[in-house]
Design a protein around this motif. Sequence first.
Motif, mmCIF file in Angstrom:
data_model
loop_
_atom_site.group_PDB
_atom_site.id
_atom_site.type_symbol
_atom_site.label_atom_id
_atom_site.label_comp_id
_atom_site.label_asym_id
_atom_site.label_seq_id
_atom_site.Cartn_x
_atom_site.Cartn_y
_atom_site.Cartn_z
ATOM 1 N N PHE A 1 27.218 36.942 45.011
ATOM 2 C CA PHE A 1 26.177 37.958 44.845
ATOM 3 C C PHE A 1 26.293 38.648 43.489
ATOM 4 C CE2 PHE A 1 25.327 42.550 45.067
ATOM 5 C CZ PHE A 1 23.963 42.540 45.349
ATOM 6 N N TRP A 2 27.533 38.885 43.030
ATOM 7 C CA TRP A 2 27.743 39.605 41.772
ATOM 8 C C TRP A 2 27.314 38.791 40.557
ATOM 9 C CZ3 TRP A 2 28.563 44.341 43.184
ATOM 10 C CH2 TRP A 2 29.226 44.592 44.386
ATOM 11 N N ASP A 3 27.237 37.481 40.710
ATOM 12 C CA ASP A 3 26.840 36.627 39.588
ATOM 13 C C ASP A 3 25.323 36.581 39.398
ATOM 14 O OD1 ASP A 3 29.521 35.703 39.008
ATOM 15 O OD2 ASP A 3 29.378 34.535 40.855
ATOM 16 N N LYS A 4 24.583 37.207 40.293
ATOM 17 C CA LYS A 4 23.124 37.174 40.199
ATOM 18 C C LYS A 4 22.573 38.280 39.308
ATOM 19 C CE LYS A 4 23.496 33.921 43.223
ATOM 20 N NZ LYS A 4 23.469 32.503 42.777
ATOM 21 N N ASN A 5 23.487 39.063 38.744
ATOM 22 C CA ASN A 5 23.093 40.163 37.870
ATOM 23 C C ASN A 5 23.989 40.134 36.640
ATOM 24 O OD1 ASN A 5 23.524 43.164 36.939
ATOM 25 N ND2 ASN A 5 21.577 43.163 38.055
ATOM 26 N N THR A 6 23.413 40.211 35.455
ATOM 27 C CA THR A 6 24.220 40.048 34.246
ATOM 28 C C THR A 6 25.241 41.176 34.061
ATOM 29 O OG1 THR A 6 22.407 41.081 32.981
ATOM 30 C CG2 THR A 6 22.528 38.671 32.968
ATOM 31 N N ILE A 7 24.935 42.362 34.511
ATOM 32 C CA ILE A 7 25.897 43.469 34.365
ATOM 33 C C ILE A 7 27.088 43.270 35.299
ATOM 34 C CG2 ILE A 7 26.267 45.938 34.718
ATOM 35 C CD1 ILE A 7 23.479 46.456 33.728
ATOM 36 N N SER A 8 26.819 43.018 36.571
ATOM 37 C CA SER A 8 27.928 42.835 37.518
ATOM 38 C C SER A 8 28.699 41.553 37.212
ATOM 39 C CB SER A 8 27.401 42.803 38.950
ATOM 40 O OG SER A 8 26.445 41.770 39.133
ATOM 41 N N ALA A 9 27.995 40.526 36.720
ATOM 42 C CA ALA A 9 28.678 39.286 36.339
ATOM 43 C C ALA A 9 29.618 39.535 35.164
ATOM 44 C CB ALA A 9 27.654 38.219 35.972
ATOM 45 N N PHE A 10 29.159 40.323 34.194
ATOM 46 C CA PHE A 10 29.991 40.657 33.029
ATOM 47 C C PHE A 10 31.255 41.398 33.475
ATOM 48 C CE2 PHE A 10 31.327 43.742 29.841
ATOM 49 C CZ PHE A 10 31.468 42.945 28.712
ATOM 50 N N VAL A 11 31.094 42.371 34.338
ATOM 51 C CA VAL A 11 32.244 43.147 34.820
ATOM 52 C C VAL A 11 33.201 42.247 35.596
ATOM 53 C CG1 VAL A 11 32.973 45.009 36.349
ATOM 54 C CG2 VAL A 11 30.955 45.308 34.887
ATOM 55 N N LYS A 12 32.655 41.422 36.493
ATOM 56 C CA LYS A 12 33.472 40.529 37.311
ATOM 57 C C LYS A 12 34.306 39.591 36.441
ATOM 58 C CE LYS A 12 33.086 36.439 40.176
ATOM 59 N NZ LYS A 12 32.178 35.417 40.730
ATOM 60 N N ASN A 13 33.673 38.962 35.459
ATOM 61 C CA ASN A 13 34.374 37.989 34.619
ATOM 62 C C ASN A 13 35.413 38.649 33.722
ATOM 63 O OD1 ASN A 13 32.940 35.711 35.596
ATOM 64 N ND2 ASN A 13 31.197 36.229 34.307
ATOM 65 N N HIS A 14 35.145 39.848 33.247
ATOM 66 C CA HIS A 14 36.116 40.533 32.394
ATOM 67 C C HIS A 14 37.276 41.132 33.183
ATOM 68 C CE1 HIS A 14 33.267 39.939 29.152
ATOM 69 N NE2 HIS A 14 34.162 40.402 28.307
ATOM 70 N N LEU A 15 37.136 41.188 34.480
ATOM 71 C CA LEU A 15 38.241 41.637 35.327
ATOM 72 C C LEU A 15 39.096 40.456 35.791
ATOM 73 C CD1 LEU A 15 36.547 44.381 37.542
ATOM 74 C CD2 LEU A 15 38.185 44.720 35.683
ATOM 75 N N GLY A 16 38.715 39.241 35.347
ATOM 76 C CA GLY A 16 39.515 38.060 35.650
ATOM 77 C C GLY A 16 39.184 37.382 36.966
ATOM 78 N N PHE A 17 37.975 37.585 37.464
ATOM 79 C CA PHE A 17 37.587 36.974 38.736
ATOM 80 C C PHE A 17 36.641 35.793 38.547
ATOM 81 C CE2 PHE A 17 38.613 41.415 39.924
ATOM 82 C CZ PHE A 17 39.626 41.149 40.836
ATOM 83 N N SER A 18 36.749 35.116 37.411
ATOM 84 C CA SER A 18 35.892 33.963 37.147
ATOM 85 C C SER A 18 36.268 32.803 38.060
ATOM 86 C CB SER A 18 36.030 33.518 35.681
ATOM 87 O OG SER A 18 35.717 34.581 34.810
ATOM 88 N N ALA A 19 35.286 31.976 38.365
ATOM 89 C CA ALA A 19 35.538 30.795 39.197
ATOM 90 C C ALA A 19 36.423 29.810 38.448
ATOM 91 C CB ALA A 19 34.206 30.137 39.557
ATOM 92 N N GLU A 20 37.248 29.072 39.178
ATOM 93 C CA GLU A 20 38.106 28.052 38.573
ATOM 94 C C GLU A 20 37.394 26.703 38.603
ATOM 95 O OE1 GLU A 20 41.994 27.794 40.153
ATOM 96 O OE2 GLU A 20 42.488 29.916 39.821
ATOM 97 N N LEU A 21 37.380 26.027 37.436
ATOM 98 C CA LEU A 21 36.796 24.695 37.334
ATOM 99 C C LEU A 21 37.923 23.728 36.978
ATOM 100 C CD1 LEU A 21 33.506 25.443 35.334
ATOM 101 C CD2 LEU A 21 33.859 25.433 37.805
#
Length: 240
Positions: free
Chosen positions: A55-75
């Motif tokens: 859900f957080w990836d559907k918004n650029t602001i929440s996605a930015f915060v999520k990724n900068h907190l180190g919660f990016s998906a692992e590929l």
Amino acid sequence: MEQQIRKVPWKVVIPVSIVVILILLIFLFRVTKVTVEGNTFFSEEVVASEVCNTFWDKNTISAFVKNHLGFSAELPYVREYEITYPGMNHIHIKLYEKKIVAGIAYMSQYVYFDKDGTVLKSTNEKLPDIPLFETKTMTTFTLYETVQMEDEDLLAQIMNLSQLFQHYEVTWDSVVFDRKNAAYLYTGDIRVSLGKKSAYDEEIAALSSVLKTALEKNLSGEIDMTNHHFGGDIILKKNK
């Protein structure tokens, strides 16, 4: 008689204002476009669905915060990836994929791996321009995990050779193992008998420049390295 204006209490104004702002942020910064760069294994749609999967990836602001907190998906098929935000509704994903260095041909299956032996791709069709190790030894694998072989010594030979070929920039087409796990290197019209060894460091170091010259001159023939010793001569027996 003047009508008295009733003031709305702050404890009502503040929560309502916060809700209104959040609603505006959700709609104004809603992700409508995801682009992917550097993908060769999977389509843009697949990568986008794996990176932007909450859900957080559907918004650029929440996605930015999520990724900068180190919660990016692992590929597992990439060394790393970068996420940027070119626009308020746009997410861009740049991949740095792991590189396939070679494959193992076993029966009708082709298993391709990176420099560490991690399986990146399996297919029933041979990939163009990817050199192969050909063996009759049972090979099992799980995507994005280290390739497994029934004969661990043979797997060690394969990993040693693939790393040496990459290090010395050796151009090669295939390595074929006989039933005793002796290795035969094929490159262009040249066959090199490498024998069975736990490590081929000296042989490949000595061969690298010789093979490069031979290929540049379109030479053909055989080289026997089974009993090669450090500093020994390398003789190409030309085909008649």
